[in-house]
Structures are given as C-alpha cells and as structure tokens.
Scaffold this motif. Structure first.
Motif, PDB file in Angstrom:
ATOM      1  N   VAL A  94      -0.295  -4.546  -7.713  1.00 31.98           N
ATOM      2  CA  VAL A  94      -0.394  -3.174  -7.224  1.00 31.98           C
ATOM      3  C   VAL A  94      -1.485  -3.077  -6.166  1.00 31.98           C
ATOM      4  O   VAL A  94      -2.669  -3.273  -6.450  1.00 31.98           O
ATOM      5  N   GLU A  95      -1.088  -2.757  -4.942  1.00 28.55           N
ATOM      6  CA  GLU A  95      -2.021  -2.614  -3.832  1.00 28.55           C
ATOM      7  C   GLU A  95      -2.643  -1.214  -3.809  1.00 28.55           C
ATOM      8  O   GLU A  95      -2.382  -0.384  -4.668  1.00 28.55           O
ATOM      9  N   LYS A  96      -3.451  -0.965  -2.806  1.00 29.63           N
ATOM     10  CA  LYS A  96      -4.156   0.303  -2.640  1.00 29.63           C
ATOM     11  C   LYS A  96      -3.185   1.483  -2.603  1.00 29.63           C
ATOM     12  O   LYS A  96      -2.151   1.440  -1.939  1.00 29.63           O
ATOM     13  N   ASN A  97      -3.511   2.519  -3.366  1.00 29.40           N
ATOM     14  CA  ASN A  97      -2.731   3.773  -3.414  1.00 29.40           C
ATOM     15  C   ASN A  97      -1.308   3.577  -3.929  1.00 29.40           C
ATOM     16  O   ASN A  97      -0.482   4.494  -3.824  1.00 29.40           O
ATOM     17  N   ALA A  98      -0.997   2.424  -4.465  1.00 30.27           N
ATOM     18  CA  ALA A  98       0.336   2.180  -5.024  1.00 30.27           C
ATOM     19  C   ALA A  98       0.350   2.514  -6.512  1.00 30.27           C
ATOM     20  O   ALA A  98      -0.703   2.575  -7.159  1.00 30.27           O
ATOM     21  N   SER A  99       1.546   2.727  -7.062  1.00 28.89           N
ATOM     22  CA  SER A  99       1.655   3.057  -8.488  1.00 28.89           C
ATOM     23  C   SER A  99       2.853   2.352  -9.099  1.00 28.89           C
ATOM     24  O   SER A  99       3.920   2.257  -8.494  1.00 28.89           O
ATOM     25  N   GLU A 124       0.831  -1.207   0.000  1.00 31.46           N
ATOM     26  CA  GLU A 124       0.000   0.000   0.000  1.00 31.46           C
ATOM     27  C   GLU A 124       0.868   1.260   0.000  1.00 31.46           C
ATOM     28  O   GLU A 124       1.800   1.400   0.794  1.00 31.46           O
ATOM     29  N   THR A 133      -9.435   3.127  -9.854  1.00 32.97           N
ATOM     30  CA  THR A 133      -8.140   2.677 -10.372  1.00 32.97           C
ATOM     31  C   THR A 133      -7.884   3.315 -11.730  1.00 32.97           C
ATOM     32  O   THR A 133      -8.787   3.433 -12.554  1.00 32.97           O
ATOM     33  N   HIS A 144      -4.160  -5.146 -10.536  1.00 29.80           N
ATOM     34  CA  HIS A 144      -4.563  -4.209  -9.487  1.00 29.80           C
ATOM     35  C   HIS A 144      -5.418  -4.941  -8.463  1.00 29.80           C
ATOM     36  O   HIS A 144      -6.457  -5.507  -8.793  1.00 29.80           O
ATOM     37  N   SER A 156      -5.390   2.701  -7.175  1.00 24.16           N
ATOM     38  CA  SER A 156      -4.041   2.333  -7.608  1.00 24.16           C
ATOM     39  C   SER A 156      -3.819   2.795  -9.045  1.00 24.16           C
ATOM     40  O   SER A 156      -4.766   3.129  -9.758  1.00 24.16           O
ATOM     41  N   CYS A 167     -11.923  -2.647  -6.513  1.00 18.87           N
ATOM     42  CA  CYS A 167     -10.774  -1.762  -6.741  1.00 18.87           C
ATOM     43  C   CYS A 167     -11.230  -0.491  -7.462  1.00 18.87           C
ATOM     44  O   CYS A 167     -10.773  -0.204  -8.583  1.00 18.87           O
ATOM     45  N   SER A 192      -1.322   2.229 -12.748  1.00 21.02           N
ATOM     46  CA  SER A 192      -0.270   1.602 -13.551  1.00 21.02           C
ATOM     47  C   SER A 192      -0.248   2.268 -14.918  1.00 21.02           C
ATOM     48  O   SER A 192      -1.290   2.622 -15.463  1.00 21.02           O
TER      49      SER A 192
END
Length: 339
Positions: free
Chosen positions: A178-183, A154, A242, A206, A211, A239, A213
């Motif tokens: 890719v977890e929450k709030n990740a990029s 995250e 996203t 995702h 998230s 999700c 990408s």
C-alpha cells in the motif's frame, strides 16, 4: 546427567510459526514457472489477450488449464471461471487496472481438479480502483493453494472479498503493498464442516504515509473442521498517519472444531494508529432468546444467527453471475433479511 536445552532451541523460528498449522503440499516440480511465490517469473509470458476490453490485459502462463474468461453479464464485471477435470491445474494471471479506471472482478473456483494452484497479481495504478470477489466452492476431496497479491500505487483503492465453502484442504494467501494515500480492504469468510481445513494468510505492507488497510475475516466452524488465520500488518519507516486494522471473528458450533488465530503487527514508524484482535464464541443465547420471544422456534433461530454471521461478505456477492441454486446452497440472504 540430563542435557539442558539452550534458550534458542526452545524458541520457534518465524518459519516454524508460519507453517505450524499448515500441512498442505502440491507437487509443481514439472512446471518451471512455479519456483517463486512472489510472481518473479510471471512477466516472462508472451501470450497477452483482451477478452472483452482494451482497458486491461491478462497474462497467462504455461500450465493454465480450463481457465475461461468471459464478458460480464451486467455491471461490467470481469468473470474468471476456473473449472477443470485434470488431476492438477496451475494458473497464473496478472491484472492491470489503468490510471483513473475502476474494475469489478468475480473469480469462481468450482469443481476443479483434485489439486489446484492459482496466483493472481493485481496492479492498481495511481487513482484507480478495483473491487474483487473470489468464491471457492469445490468438491470436499479437493486441495487448493491460492495467492492474490495487490500492488497499490499512490491514491489507489482495492477491495478484496473471499468466501470459502468447499475443498477438503486449502491455503489462501492475500498480500497487499500500500503506497501513499492508498487504501486496501480485505473481507473474507470461511464456512467449514466435516474435516475441512482452510488456512488464511493476510498481510498488508504499508510503504507510504497516510495509507489505510482494514482486514476482517469471519469463520463458521462445525464438526471437526479447522481454520487458521495468520495475519500481519507491517508498517515501514517514514509512513506517518497510517491507519491499519485487523480482526478475526469465529463462530464455533462444535467442540471438536479448531481455530488457530495469529494476528500480528510490525511497526517501524511513529504517528500511526493500528489495532488487531480476535474473538471466538458460540451462538449468543440472548440473541436466540430474543428471536424465540418473537415466535421463532429455536432451530430456526439458530439457523438465522449462523447464516447472518457471514452476511457482511456474502451481501457483496454478485448474485447475477451465479445460479439461484448456488445462492441457496451458500445461504445468501436477501439484503433486507440480513442483520
């Protein structure tokens, strides 16, 4: 009476689609650690070492040959230099980026064995980040298979860039979770000639809300070279919000060159924004005319346009870690000259 084929026989399976353009095989039956692509066995290693920093560790499995890990020359880059003379090289490594840390990694695969197989598992902890550049410049007689897996917790961030300019045949798979709030950002380029064949598999999964990408791959193809882009954006349930983007751009410089591009989406939730696309083109005559109108001859103008096409990736190459001769061979431009 002619036999009528059923509909099921006419439709390709997912396995057929994934491997349709990939004819690459490396015999690894003599290595017990290579029976899974998902690195299920990489965590069994007992050998752990810290070449220059206590903040990260690298796990090396049996079968690693001629893998040199050296302290960075500047800017705290981790430098992985893979070079060997054996007929086959296999290596697997895991990189851990601890919470709140930022790492920069440069991996250089050059003049390696006739056949090489590498796996890298990069785990980025909550709030941590990593910038990773992979450069492959092998002999034109070599075959390689490379795997890079990114697991983002995250709020984590990862940027992975690659540049392929060597090897006769190769396959490179880049996958991210890719977890929450990740990029996760993926930018790569292939510059191929002769009868080179390089396959790129890019998959972003995702598993958390909000998230991001973003995947972009550029190809420059000449002679009878072949490139494959097999992309996938997968958004699981629950999700929302996203953002995911995927693009493949190819510059064709020969009528005998081939590009097979397969960008795909699998979306299982609402309130998301996604796009995917591909473009194939030759040199832009209007751009070439503009350069000629400024006193640049046609041959030089064509060279400038081709070299500029892959600069979005090459401009991030850590030039202080490679020789000036190699920079020139890779057509690395000064920042002020790239456009």
């Amino acid at each position: 009476m002619n036999e009528v084929k059923t509909t099921a026989e006419l439709l390709p399976s997912r396995k057929d689609e994934n491997y349709r353009y990939t004819q690459i095989a490396i015999d690894v039956t003599d290595s017990k650690d290579w029976d899974s692509e998902k690195l299920a066995h990489t965590l069994k290693s007992e050998s752990t070492f810290t070449p220059w920093s206590n903040d990260y560790y690298l796990k090396a499995l049996e079968g690693v040959a001629n893998l040199n890990i050296t302290a960075p020359k500047s800017e705290e880059w981790i430098f992985l230099h893979s070079q060997g003379e054996a007929s086959k090289i296999r290596g697997s490594a895991e990189l851990i980026v601890p919470k709140g840390k930022h790492y920069k990694v440069f991996e250089f695969l050059e003049q390696s064995a006739e056949k090489s197989l590498f796996m890298r598992n990069v785990k980025v902890a909550e709030g941590a980040s990593v910038e990773y550049f992979f450069l492959q410049k092998q002999n034109l007689s070599n075959t390689f298979v490379a795997r890079h897996f990114f697991d983002l917790a995250e709020g984590a961030k990862a940027t992975f860039r690659f540049y392929h300019a060597g090897a006769k045949k190769g396959q490179h798979r880049i996958a991210s979770r890719v977890e929450k709030n990740a990029s996760f950002t993926l930018e790569g380029a292939n510059r191929l000639r002769n009868a080179q064949h390089v396959d790129i598999w890019a998959e972003s999964e995702h598993v958390g809300a909000t998230s991001l990408s973003n995947t972009t791959v550029w190809n420059v193809l000449t002679d009878e070279s072949v490139a494959v882009f097999n992309g996938m954006i997968r958004i699981l349930k629950d999700c929302p919000q996203t953002l995911a983007y995927q693009s493949n751009k190819t510059l064709m410089l020969s009528e005998k060159a081939r590009i097979y591009t397969l960008p795909k989406l699998e979306i299982s939730t609402d309130d998301v924004k996604c796009s995917h696309g591909a473009s194939v083109s030759s040199l832009d005559e209007s751009q070439l005319f503009y350069l000629q109108s400024r006193g640049i001859d046609k041959e030089s103008g064509e060279k400038m346009l081709v070299e500029a096409f892959t600069q979005p990736v090459l401009q991030h190459l850590p030039k202080h870690l490679i020789s000036e001769a190699l920079q020139k061979e890779l057509h690395v431009l000064e920042e002020q000259n790239a456009f």
